[in-house]
Design a protein around this motif. Structure first.
Motif, PDB file in Angstrom:
ATOM      1  N   ASN A 170      45.009  71.068  18.989  1.00  0.00           N
ATOM      2  CA  ASN A 170      44.385  70.742  20.552  1.00  0.00           C
ATOM      3  C   ASN A 170      43.417  69.487  20.298  1.00  0.00           C
ATOM      4  OD1 ASN A 170      42.138  71.474  19.354  1.00  0.00           O
ATOM      5  ND2 ASN A 170      42.061  73.725  20.570  1.00  0.00           N
ATOM      6  N   ALA A 171      42.971  68.889  21.270  1.00  0.00           N
ATOM      7  CA  ALA A 171      41.958  68.223  21.108  1.00  0.00           C
ATOM      8  C   ALA A 171      40.723  67.880  20.401  1.00  0.00           C
ATOM      9  CB  ALA A 171      41.785  67.638  22.532  1.00  0.00           C
ATOM     10  N   ALA A 172      40.617  68.765  20.101  1.00  0.00           N
ATOM     11  CA  ALA A 172      39.269  68.984  18.543  1.00  0.00           C
ATOM     12  C   ALA A 172      40.412  69.232  17.550  1.00  0.00           C
ATOM     13  CB  ALA A 172      38.561  70.164  18.896  1.00  0.00           C
ATOM     14  N   GLY A 173      41.361  68.995  17.384  1.00  0.00           N
ATOM     15  CA  GLY A 173      42.176  68.799  16.017  1.00  0.00           C
ATOM     16  C   GLY A 173      41.951  71.219  15.451  1.00  0.00           C
ATOM     17  N   LYS A 174      42.035  71.589  16.052  1.00  0.00           N
ATOM     18  CA  LYS A 174      41.832  73.232  16.026  1.00  0.00           C
ATOM     19  C   LYS A 174      43.269  73.312  15.935  1.00  0.00           C
ATOM     20  CE  LYS A 174      40.833  77.844  17.321  1.00  0.00           C
ATOM     21  NZ  LYS A 174      39.878  79.045  17.740  1.00  0.00           N
ATOM     22  N   LEU A 175      43.562  74.293  15.052  1.00  0.00           N
ATOM     23  CA  LEU A 175      45.612  74.310  14.460  1.00  0.00           C
ATOM     24  C   LEU A 175      45.827  76.045  15.798  1.00  0.00           C
ATOM     25  CD1 LEU A 175      46.497  72.789  11.377  1.00  0.00           C
ATOM     26  CD2 LEU A 175      46.899  72.104  13.469  1.00  0.00           C
ATOM     27  N   GLN A 176      46.960  76.209  15.794  1.00  0.00           N
ATOM     28  CA  GLN A 176      46.962  77.280  16.695  1.00  0.00           C
ATOM     29  C   GLN A 176      48.726  77.665  15.763  1.00  0.00           C
ATOM     30  OE1 GLN A 176      47.729  77.173  20.556  1.00  0.00           O
ATOM     31  NE2 GLN A 176      48.509  79.258  20.855  1.00  0.00           N
ATOM     32  N   ASN A 177      48.835  78.532  15.887  1.00  0.00           N
ATOM     33  CA  ASN A 177      50.326  79.247  15.470  1.00  0.00           C
ATOM     34  C   ASN A 177      51.142  79.477  16.516  1.00  0.00           C
ATOM     35  OD1 ASN A 177      52.447  79.167  12.961  1.00  0.00           O
ATOM     36  ND2 ASN A 177      52.345  81.337  13.300  1.00  0.00           N
ATOM     37  N   ILE A 178      51.897  78.372  16.328  1.00  0.00           N
ATOM     38  CA  ILE A 178      53.057  79.658  17.961  1.00  0.00           C
ATOM     39  C   ILE A 178      54.782  80.308  17.133  1.00  0.00           C
ATOM     40  CG2 ILE A 178      53.878  79.541  20.555  1.00  0.00           C
ATOM     41  CD1 ILE A 178      51.675  77.171  20.205  1.00  0.00           C
ATOM     42  N   GLU A 179      54.923  81.069  17.782  1.00  0.00           N
ATOM     43  CA  GLU A 179      55.961  81.588  16.585  1.00  0.00           C
ATOM     44  C   GLU A 179      57.401  81.665  17.830  1.00  0.00           C
ATOM     45  OE1 GLU A 179      56.257  85.451  16.137  1.00  0.00           O
ATOM     46  OE2 GLU A 179      54.459  85.137  13.946  1.00  0.00           O
ATOM     47  N   CYS A 180      58.279  81.014  17.336  1.00  0.00           N
ATOM     48  CA  CYS A 180      59.431  80.615  18.630  1.00  0.00           C
ATOM     49  C   CYS A 180      60.959  80.418  16.910  1.00  0.00           C
ATOM     50  CB  CYS A 180      58.667  79.105  18.971  1.00  0.00           C
ATOM     51  SG  CYS A 180      59.013  77.560  17.761  1.00  0.00           S
ATOM     52  N   ASP A 181      61.705  80.402  17.634  1.00  0.00           N
ATOM     53  CA  ASP A 181      62.791  80.387  16.969  1.00  0.00           C
ATOM     54  C   ASP A 181      63.836  78.844  17.509  1.00  0.00           C
ATOM     55  OD1 ASP A 181      63.844  80.696  19.916  1.00  0.00           O
ATOM     56  OD2 ASP A 181      65.005  81.915  18.891  1.00  0.00           O
ATOM     57  N   GLY A 182      62.877  77.650  17.843  1.00  0.00           N
ATOM     58  CA  GLY A 182      63.344  76.546  18.255  1.00  0.00           C
ATOM     59  C   GLY A 182      62.379  75.721  19.000  1.00  0.00           C
ATOM     60  N   VAL A 183      63.054  74.017  18.862  1.00  0.00           N
ATOM     61  CA  VAL A 183      61.875  73.201  19.341  1.00  0.00           C
ATOM     62  C   VAL A 183      62.802  72.010  20.246  1.00  0.00           C
ATOM     63  CG1 VAL A 183      60.356  71.167  18.732  1.00  0.00           C
ATOM     64  CG2 VAL A 183      60.702  73.027  17.694  1.00  0.00           C
ATOM     65  N   ILE A 184      62.036  71.950  21.915  1.00  0.00           N
ATOM     66  CA  ILE A 184      63.257  71.056  22.345  1.00  0.00           C
ATOM     67  C   ILE A 184      62.895  69.901  22.336  1.00  0.00           C
ATOM     68  CG2 ILE A 184      64.012  70.375  24.508  1.00  0.00           C
ATOM     69  CD1 ILE A 184      64.353  73.385  24.826  1.00  0.00           C
ATOM     70  N   PHE A 185      62.312  68.447  22.391  1.00  0.00           N
ATOM     71  CA  PHE A 185      62.412  67.360  21.981  1.00  0.00           C
ATOM     72  C   PHE A 185      62.712  66.895  23.689  1.00  0.00           C
ATOM     73  CE2 PHE A 185      61.536  67.845  17.295  1.00  0.00           C
ATOM     74  CZ  PHE A 185      59.886  67.739  17.328  1.00  0.00           C
ATOM     75  N   SER A 186      62.010  66.603  24.547  1.00  0.00           N
ATOM     76  CA  SER A 186      62.442  65.903  25.497  1.00  0.00           C
ATOM     77  C   SER A 186      61.171  64.938  26.214  1.00  0.00           C
ATOM     78  CB  SER A 186      62.298  67.043  26.944  1.00  0.00           C
ATOM     79  OG  SER A 186      60.954  67.057  26.646  1.00  0.00           O
ATOM     80  N   GLY A 187      62.029  63.584  26.528  1.00  0.00           N
ATOM     81  CA  GLY A 187      62.142  62.793  26.984  1.00  0.00           C
ATOM     82  C   GLY A 187      61.609  61.581  25.948  1.00  0.00           C
ATOM     83  N   ASN A 188      60.298  61.297  26.118  1.00  0.00           N
ATOM     84  CA  ASN A 188      60.132  59.641  25.762  1.00  0.00           C
ATOM     85  C   ASN A 188      61.650  58.956  24.984  1.00  0.00           C
ATOM     86  OD1 ASN A 188      58.463  58.085  23.590  1.00  0.00           O
ATOM     87  ND2 ASN A 188      58.394  59.365  21.908  1.00  0.00           N
ATOM     88  N   PHE A 189      62.053  58.575  25.620  1.00  0.00           N
ATOM     89  CA  PHE A 189      63.389  57.880  26.164  1.00  0.00           C
ATOM     90  C   PHE A 189      63.187  56.423  26.190  1.00  0.00           C
ATOM     91  CE2 PHE A 189      63.817  61.199  29.391  1.00  0.00           C
ATOM     92  CZ  PHE A 189      65.322  61.099  29.140  1.00  0.00           C
ATOM     93  N   VAL A 190      63.860  55.304  24.942  1.00  0.00           N
ATOM     94  CA  VAL A 190      64.057  54.441  24.640  1.00  0.00           C
ATOM     95  C   VAL A 190      65.496  54.049  25.252  1.00  0.00           C
ATOM     96  CG1 VAL A 190      62.461  54.539  22.642  1.00  0.00           C
ATOM     97  CG2 VAL A 190      65.414  55.201  22.755  1.00  0.00           C
ATOM     98  N   ALA A 191      65.686  52.561  25.074  1.00  0.00           N
ATOM     99  CA  ALA A 191      67.105  52.402  25.703  1.00  0.00           C
ATOM    100  C   ALA A 191      67.993  52.591  24.523  1.00  0.00           C
ATOM    101  CB  ALA A 191      66.286  50.437  26.387  1.00  0.00           C
TER     102      ALA A 191
END
Length: 415
Positions: A229-250
């Protein structure tokens, strides 16, 4: 090597390219659309939800239905669409080198319009550390799997980003029965319109702002991620995938490898107010110039570019004259297009809605045109990160009196 000829070649069969093809073919021009995929339509063809088509057809349509209608209209007007055809090289004067299912081919066109669009930034370019398990995709890859291949790459992914396409990813997950564990963004507010923040909440999906993805963990598949988070505190989130969306480039690999002048700010070609590149045989259109705008915006730009290209073929556009290079020293401006204005121009306001700008972060202040003798015109703006800002060109007589032209953004003191 076989050489074929056409009057206009369009590289890319997305909304802008297909709108161009339809409009140009109406004038009985020999138009060829070159598409590397096996289906025309661009990104909308694998975006199975609405809304598409309101600006173009005055009705709500799904992405595939919209792409299909654009394709049919282009073909009905007489445009030829060459699928499974990759442009490997663009040369001076409209000469293209193609890779097709039948081998290598050379295509000579009187004019070429590059409409290769944009792409999302994947994990590697975002420098996210961790292991390399399966289950890491972009939104485009996810939609291709779900809508075209009918596959489920995961069931409980994390969505990175809050752009419009990020919520498209959310709707794709809902369609497929996938339940994201969270949606995160490193900024303090969502990038899409403010009301978008209600969608994940209505679906029971946590929306974490000021949250940065630090690490992806897992063996053969994604097992969890570390988010700070903004304070630098780490959080572990369990998941089975990651979707990187946006941040478009030409999608400008062709331009980068060519003789055309390249604009490092936008990541696309340098163009004048007509959308014409440094080689006058080439035009550029759509999200290649301004990643990322909606399909409807790109479609309308395709129609406008078609009219300008027809004028150019009829020798109604100036080819030579004084060039005003648009400059800026304002660090808040991420990029702008067009990058130059060719004078004289008798119909400047009719040829382009003005300069389009993007800002790297939310800013408010005054954006102004400056000539060598001082300020010409300007207005106050409230710019949002990655959102389009349009600034009309100064009056023609004032431009003609300028020896130089610059954009300057003066932020509010409290900004």
């Amino acid at each position: 090597m076989k050489t074929q000829h056409c009057q206009v070649a369009i590289v890319g069969a997305g909304p802008s390219g297909l709108a161009l093809a339809s409009e140009l073919a109406k004038s009985d021009l020999d138009v060829v659309v070159l598409e590397r995929e096996d289906t025309a339509g661009g990104i909308p063809r694998h975006c199975g939800h609405s809304p598409y088509g309101m600006r173009e057809f005055h009705r709500l349509m799904s992405g595939p239905a919209y792409a299909g209608r654009l394709t049919r209209e282009a073909e009905q007007q007489g445009a030829r669409i060459w699928l499974n055809t990759t442009v490997t090289e663009i040369g001076p004067g409209g000469k293209l080198l193609l890779s097709t299912v039948d081998g290598v081919l050379e295509l000579q066109a009187a004019r070429v319009v590059i409409c290769t669009g944009n792409r999302e930034t994947p994990r590697a370019a975002r420098l996210v550390s961790g292991t390399r398990p399966l289950g890491i995709v972009t939104t485009g890859a996810l939609q291709s799997m779900v809508y075209l291949k009918h596959r489920l790459p995961f069931m409980n992914p994390l969505i990175v980003g809050t752009e419009l396409v990020s919520f498209s990813a959310l709707l794709t997950c809902r369609h497929a029965g996938i339940k994201p564990v969270a949606m995160i963004d490193s900024n303090p507010r969502v990038t899409a319109i403010k009301a978008s923040a209600w969608l994940p909440r209505l679906l029971g999906i946590p929306l974490l702002l000021n949250a940065v993805l630090d690490e992806i963990r897992g063996g053969s598949r994604v097992e969890s991620v570390a988010v700070s988070n903004a304070a630098g505190k780490l959080q572990n989130i369990e998941c089975d995938g990651v979707i990187f969306s946006g941040n478009f480039v030409a999608e400008a690999s062709l331009v980068r490898a060519s003789h055309l002048e390249f604009d490092a700010r936008s990541g696309g070609p340098v163009v004048d107010q007509y959308g014409r590149c440094s080689d006058p045989a080439y035009f550029a259109c759509g999200n290649l110039l301004h990643p990322v705008d909606t399909a409807g915006w790109c479609w309308a730009e395709g129609l406008r570019t078609a009219r300008l290209l027809l004028a150019d073929l009829n020798a109604e556009l100036p080819r030579t004259g004084r060039v005003l290079e648009i400059e800026t020293a304002s660090p808040g401006i991420r990029y702008f297009t067009p990058q130059r204005i060719l004078l004289p121009d008798a119909h400047l306001s009719e040829n382009h809605p003005g300069v389009q700008l993007r800002f790297a972060e939310n800013r408010s202040g005054r954006i102004s045109w400056w000539g060598d003798k001082g300020i010409i015109s300007g207005r106050r703006i409230r710019a949002q990160r990655e959102r389009r800002v349009l600034l009309p060109f100064p009056p023609r007589d004032q431009l003609s009196a300028c020896a130089s032209l610059a954009l300057e953004f003066l932020p509010d003191v409290e900004d």
